[in-house]
Scaffold this motif. Structure first.
Motif, PDB file in Angstrom:
ATOM      1  N   LEU A 148       0.818  -1.214   0.000  1.00  0.00           N
ATOM      2  CA  LEU A 148       0.000   0.000   0.000  1.00  0.00           C
ATOM      3  C   LEU A 148       0.851   1.263   0.000  1.00  0.00           C
ATOM      4  N   SER A 149       1.999   1.214   0.660  1.00  0.00           N
ATOM      5  CA  SER A 149       2.834   2.417   0.745  1.00  0.00           C
ATOM      6  C   SER A 149       3.392   2.838  -0.612  1.00  0.00           C
ATOM      7  N   LYS A 150       3.419   1.928  -1.566  1.00  0.00           N
ATOM      8  CA  LYS A 150       3.858   2.285  -2.914  1.00  0.00           C
ATOM      9  C   LYS A 150       2.867   3.228  -3.594  1.00  0.00           C
ATOM     10  N   SER A 151       1.598   3.054  -3.272  1.00  0.00           N
ATOM     11  CA  SER A 151       0.551   3.897  -3.862  1.00  0.00           C
ATOM     12  C   SER A 151       0.134   5.045  -2.961  1.00  0.00           C
ATOM     13  N   PHE A 152       0.370   4.894  -1.667  1.00  0.00           N
ATOM     14  CA  PHE A 152      -0.074   5.889  -0.696  1.00  0.00           C
ATOM     15  C   PHE A 152       1.094   6.292   0.203  1.00  0.00           C
ATOM     16  N   PRO A 153       1.822   7.350  -0.178  1.00  0.00           N
ATOM     17  CA  PRO A 153       2.976   7.777   0.623  1.00  0.00           C
ATOM     18  C   PRO A 153       2.595   8.227   2.027  1.00  0.00           C
ATOM     19  N   MET A 154       1.328   8.494   2.267  1.00  0.00           N
ATOM     20  CA  MET A 154       0.900   8.911   3.602  1.00  0.00           C
ATOM     21  C   MET A 154       1.146   7.819   4.643  1.00  0.00           C
ATOM     22  N   ILE A 155       1.254   6.563   4.193  1.00  0.00           N
ATOM     23  CA  ILE A 155       1.566   5.479   5.135  1.00  0.00           C
ATOM     24  C   ILE A 155       2.949   5.686   5.711  1.00  0.00           C
ATOM     25  N   ARG A 156       3.909   5.859   4.845  1.00  0.00           N
ATOM     26  CA  ARG A 156       5.289   6.079   5.309  1.00  0.00           C
ATOM     27  C   ARG A 156       5.394   7.379   6.096  1.00  0.00           C
ATOM     28  N   ASN A 157       4.700   8.411   5.662  1.00  0.00           N
ATOM     29  CA  ASN A 157       4.715   9.682   6.383  1.00  0.00           C
ATOM     30  C   ASN A 157       4.172   9.523   7.802  1.00  0.00           C
ATOM     31  N   THR A 158       3.116   8.730   7.937  1.00  0.00           N
ATOM     32  CA  THR A 158       2.530   8.487   9.255  1.00  0.00           C
ATOM     33  C   THR A 158       3.513   7.730  10.142  1.00  0.00           C
ATOM     34  N   PHE A 159       4.187   6.732   9.570  1.00  0.00           N
ATOM     35  CA  PHE A 159       5.186   5.989  10.334  1.00  0.00           C
ATOM     36  C   PHE A 159       6.358   6.873  10.717  1.00  0.00           C
ATOM     37  N   ASP A 160       6.775   7.756   9.828  1.00  0.00           N
ATOM     38  CA  ASP A 160       7.871   8.676  10.140  1.00  0.00           C
ATOM     39  C   ASP A 160       7.486   9.607  11.286  1.00  0.00           C
ATOM     40  N   GLU A 161       6.266  10.117  11.247  1.00  0.00           N
ATOM     41  CA  GLU A 161       5.796  11.016  12.309  1.00  0.00           C
ATOM     42  C   GLU A 161       5.745  10.289  13.655  1.00  0.00           C
ATOM     43  N   ALA A 162       5.190   9.089  13.658  1.00  0.00           N
ATOM     44  CA  ALA A 162       5.112   8.312  14.904  1.00  0.00           C
ATOM     45  C   ALA A 162       6.514   7.969  15.412  1.00  0.00           C
ATOM     46  N   SER A 163       7.401   7.605  14.496  1.00  0.00           N
ATOM     47  CA  SER A 163       8.771   7.250  14.875  1.00  0.00           C
ATOM     48  C   SER A 163       9.493   8.432  15.519  1.00  0.00           C
ATOM     49  N   ASN A 164       9.300   9.610  14.969  1.00  0.00           N
ATOM     50  CA  ASN A 164       9.906  10.802  15.556  1.00  0.00           C
ATOM     51  C   ASN A 164       9.366  11.057  16.961  1.00  0.00           C
ATOM     52  N   TYR A 165       8.104  10.799  17.150  1.00  0.00           N
ATOM     53  CA  TYR A 165       7.474  11.053  18.449  1.00  0.00           C
ATOM     54  C   TYR A 165       8.003  10.103  19.531  1.00  0.00           C
ATOM     55  N   ILE A 166       8.167   8.820  19.185  1.00  0.00           N
ATOM     56  CA  ILE A 166       8.625   7.853  20.190  1.00  0.00           C
ATOM     57  C   ILE A 166      10.138   7.618  20.138  1.00  0.00           C
ATOM     58  N   ASN A 167      10.814   8.279  19.212  1.00  0.00           N
ATOM     59  CA  ASN A 167      12.266   8.175  19.063  1.00  0.00           C
ATOM     60  C   ASN A 167      12.710   6.734  18.777  1.00  0.00           C
ATOM     61  N   TYR A 168      11.972   6.080  17.884  1.00  0.00           N
ATOM     62  CA  TYR A 168      12.304   4.726  17.448  1.00  0.00           C
ATOM     63  C   TYR A 168      11.753   4.550  16.038  1.00  0.00           C
ATOM     64  N   ASN A 169      12.545   3.997  15.133  1.00  0.00           N
ATOM     65  CA  ASN A 169      12.146   3.878  13.738  1.00  0.00           C
ATOM     66  C   ASN A 169      11.238   2.661  13.533  1.00  0.00           C
ATOM     67  N   LEU A 170       9.934   2.900  13.573  1.00  0.00           N
ATOM     68  CA  LEU A 170       8.953   1.818  13.426  1.00  0.00           C
ATOM     69  C   LEU A 170       8.984   1.198  12.045  1.00  0.00           C
ATOM     70  N   TRP A 171       9.165   2.012  11.011  1.00  0.00           N
ATOM     71  CA  TRP A 171       9.189   1.484   9.639  1.00  0.00           C
ATOM     72  C   TRP A 171      10.381   0.543   9.439  1.00  0.00           C
ATOM     73  N   GLU A 172      11.516   0.936   9.965  1.00  0.00           N
ATOM     74  CA  GLU A 172      12.690   0.069   9.870  1.00  0.00           C
ATOM     75  C   GLU A 172      12.448  -1.242  10.616  1.00  0.00           C
ATOM     76  N   TYR A 173      11.817  -1.149  11.786  1.00  0.00           N
ATOM     77  CA  TYR A 173      11.549  -2.359  12.557  1.00  0.00           C
ATOM     78  C   TYR A 173      10.654  -3.325  11.776  1.00  0.00           C
ATOM     79  N   ILE A 174       9.564  -2.833  11.210  1.00  0.00           N
ATOM     80  CA  ILE A 174       8.676  -3.754  10.487  1.00  0.00           C
ATOM     81  C   ILE A 174       9.299  -4.205   9.180  1.00  0.00           C
ATOM     82  N   SER A 175      10.190  -3.389   8.611  1.00  0.00           N
ATOM     83  CA  SER A 175      10.885  -3.805   7.393  1.00  0.00           C
ATOM     84  C   SER A 175      11.753  -5.032   7.655  1.00  0.00           C
ATOM     85  N   LYS A 176      12.345  -5.081   8.827  1.00  0.00           N
ATOM     86  CA  LYS A 176      13.224  -6.195   9.171  1.00  0.00           C
ATOM     87  C   LYS A 176      12.474  -7.373   9.794  1.00  0.00           C
TER      88      LYS A 176
END
Length: 91
Positions: free
Chosen positions: A21-49
């Motif tokens: 879905l993130s390929k068609s909807f960049p707002m997914i990655r943007n939402t993960f980036d925003e949340a990651s900044n808030y909690i100081n942990y890269n959630l997108w990287e975690y789920i990628s791995k």
């Protein structure tokens, strides 16, 4: 007309659909980036791995579930504004 959206709960185990879905909807990655900044942990990287693993036994699972739900809500909201109803089921 009123709409309701039900979000997945603690039982969510597969999050890999977000990658497609993130390929068609960049707002997914943007939402993960925003949340990651808030909690100081890269959630997108975690789920990628770890997207093939069970995510229910992790201290970041609540943040992953909430962030996934919010990103899907943003897509849903955008589609509703275009008079399209879009449903996505995460299994």
């Amino acid at each position: 007309m009123k709409f309701a959206m039900i979000f997945p709960g603690q039982g969510i185990q597969r999050i890999d659909i977000l990658f497609e879905l993130s390929k068609s909807f960049p707002m997914i990655r943007n939402t993960f980036d925003e949340a990651s900044n808030y909690i100081n942990y890269n959630l997108w990287e975690y789920i990628s791995k770890n997207h093939k693993n069970n995510l229910t036994n992790n201290k970041y699972t609540p943040a992953l579930i909430l962030t996934s739900s919010v990103s899907l809500y943003y897509i849903w909201k955008k589609k509703i504004k275009k008079n399209l109803i879009w449903w996505q089921v995460i299994v």
